[in-house]
Design a protein around this motif. Structure first.
Motif, mmCIF file in Angstrom:
data_model
loop_
_atom_site.group_PDB
_atom_site.id
_atom_site.type_symbol
_atom_site.label_atom_id
_atom_site.label_comp_id
_atom_site.label_asym_id
_atom_site.label_seq_id
_atom_site.Cartn_x
_atom_site.Cartn_y
_atom_site.Cartn_z
ATOM 1 N N GLN A 25 24.435 -65.626 22.505
ATOM 2 C CA GLN A 25 23.083 -66.075 22.828
ATOM 3 C C GLN A 25 22.049 -65.041 22.388
ATOM 4 O O GLN A 25 22.177 -63.856 22.703
ATOM 5 C CB GLN A 25 22.945 -66.331 24.328
ATOM 6 C CG GLN A 25 21.546 -66.724 24.780
ATOM 7 C CD GLN A 25 21.151 -68.109 24.330
ATOM 8 O OE1 GLN A 25 21.928 -69.054 24.481
ATOM 9 N NE2 GLN A 25 19.954 -68.260 23.785
ATOM 10 N N ASP B 98 13.338 -68.276 17.195
ATOM 11 C CA ASP B 98 14.673 -67.827 16.798
ATOM 12 C C ASP B 98 15.663 -67.921 17.959
ATOM 13 O O ASP B 98 16.860 -67.688 17.769
ATOM 14 C CB ASP B 98 14.631 -66.390 16.295
ATOM 15 C CG ASP B 98 13.836 -66.228 15.013
ATOM 16 O OD1 ASP B 98 13.077 -65.244 14.915
ATOM 17 O OD2 ASP B 98 13.978 -67.087 14.115
ATOM 18 N N THR B 99 15.172 -68.242 19.144
ATOM 19 C CA THR B 99 16.039 -68.363 20.309
ATOM 20 C C THR B 99 17.080 -69.455 20.082
ATOM 21 O O THR B 99 16.743 -70.600 19.775
ATOM 22 C CB THR B 99 15.218 -68.681 21.561
ATOM 23 O OG1 THR B 99 14.367 -67.573 21.851
ATOM 24 C CG2 THR B 99 16.118 -68.955 22.758
ATOM 25 N N LEU C 73 18.561 -60.410 25.036
ATOM 26 C CA LEU C 73 17.157 -60.752 25.250
ATOM 27 C C LEU C 73 16.293 -59.691 24.581
ATOM 28 O O LEU C 73 16.501 -58.493 24.800
ATOM 29 C CB LEU C 73 16.868 -60.813 26.748
ATOM 30 C CG LEU C 73 15.416 -61.004 27.165
ATOM 31 C CD1 LEU C 73 14.890 -62.353 26.690
ATOM 32 C CD2 LEU C 73 15.289 -60.870 28.684
ATOM 33 N N ALA D 202 19.809 -74.286 18.786
ATOM 34 C CA ALA D 202 18.903 -74.214 19.925
ATOM 35 C C ALA D 202 19.158 -75.417 20.834
ATOM 36 O O ALA D 202 19.688 -76.437 20.385
ATOM 37 C CB ALA D 202 17.465 -74.214 19.437
ATOM 38 N N THR E 93 17.919 -64.609 22.796
ATOM 39 C CA THR E 93 16.723 -65.115 23.436
ATOM 40 C C THR E 93 15.561 -64.197 23.095
ATOM 41 O O THR E 93 15.636 -62.992 23.333
ATOM 42 C CB THR E 93 16.890 -65.195 24.963
ATOM 43 O OG1 THR E 93 18.028 -66.018 25.274
ATOM 44 C CG2 THR E 93 15.654 -65.783 25.612
ATOM 45 N N VAL E 94 14.503 -64.785 22.540
ATOM 46 C CA VAL E 94 13.324 -64.018 22.149
ATOM 47 C C VAL E 94 12.173 -64.450 23.038
ATOM 48 O O VAL E 94 11.779 -65.624 23.037
ATOM 49 C CB VAL E 94 12.973 -64.237 20.669
ATOM 50 C CG1 VAL E 94 11.807 -63.342 20.269
ATOM 51 C CG2 VAL E 94 14.190 -63.963 19.791
ATOM 52 N N SER E 95 11.633 -63.516 23.803
ATOM 53 C CA SER E 95 10.534 -63.825 24.709
ATOM 54 C C SER E 95 9.201 -63.569 24.020
ATOM 55 O O SER E 95 9.070 -62.670 23.192
ATOM 56 C CB SER E 95 10.649 -62.991 25.972
ATOM 57 O OG SER E 95 10.531 -61.615 25.667
ATOM 58 N N PRO F 185 9.953 -66.285 19.041
ATOM 59 C CA PRO F 185 10.531 -67.143 20.087
ATOM 60 C C PRO F 185 11.333 -68.313 19.520
ATOM 61 O O PRO F 185 12.335 -68.729 20.120
ATOM 62 C CB PRO F 185 9.301 -67.616 20.850
ATOM 63 C CG PRO F 185 8.318 -66.498 20.687
ATOM 64 C CD PRO F 185 8.537 -65.999 19.283
ATOM 65 N N ARG G 190 22.969 -71.303 13.749
ATOM 66 C CA ARG G 190 22.412 -71.219 15.090
ATOM 67 C C ARG G 190 22.134 -72.606 15.624
ATOM 68 O O ARG G 190 21.920 -73.544 14.864
ATOM 69 C CB ARG G 190 21.147 -70.364 15.104
ATOM 70 C CG ARG G 190 19.966 -70.954 14.345
ATOM 71 C CD ARG G 190 18.828 -69.951 14.324
ATOM 72 N NE ARG G 190 17.661 -70.486 13.628
ATOM 73 C CZ ARG G 190 16.554 -69.782 13.364
ATOM 74 N NH1 ARG G 190 16.489 -68.503 13.731
ATOM 75 N NH2 ARG G 190 15.545 -70.341 12.742
#
Length: 124
Positions: free
Chosen positions: A119, A90-91, A11, A40, A121-123, A88, A38
């Protein structure tokens, strides 16, 4: 039979960086072109970047150009994906893939071996 194991996901906040690694075993690593894909949630698996056995040929998706860099260390049987300026969008689960041969390709069907994924995850 080649086994691929990804690591380095996690993350991160938007604008941050991560470096993914993919360790290969069971084959002659320098015989394979390597790639990152990737996927999603709810979307098809998409091409991110690929490079040839010696790193002389590199390709990447327009969406990551200038932000992601693929590289490899044949002495360590490892391919990397340096991801900077993460967004985000790129998640996704990031997969490492290998194809026997000298040419790089962007289609999932062109790759013979796959890792289990890591995984990212980009917030916002």
């Amino acid at each position: 039979q080649v086994q691929l194991v990804e690591s380095g996901g996690g993350l991160v906040q938007a604008g941050g960086s991560l470096r993914l690694s993919c360790a290969a075993s069971g084959g002659t690593f320098s015989s394979y072109a390597m790639a990152w894909f990737r996927q999603a949630p709810g979307k098809v698996r998409e091409f991110v970047a690929a490079l040839s056995w010696n790193g002389a040929s590199i390709d990447s998706a327009d969406s990551v150009k200038g932000r992601f860099t693929i590289s490899r260390d044949n002495a360590k049987n490892t391919v990397y994906l340096q991801m900077n300026s993460l967004k985000p969008e790129d998640t996704a689960v990031y997969y490492c893939a290998a194809r026997l041969g000298t040419q790089i390709r962007s289609g999932t069907q062109k790759y013979d071996y796959w890792g289990q994924g890591t995984q990212v995850t980009v917030s916002s």
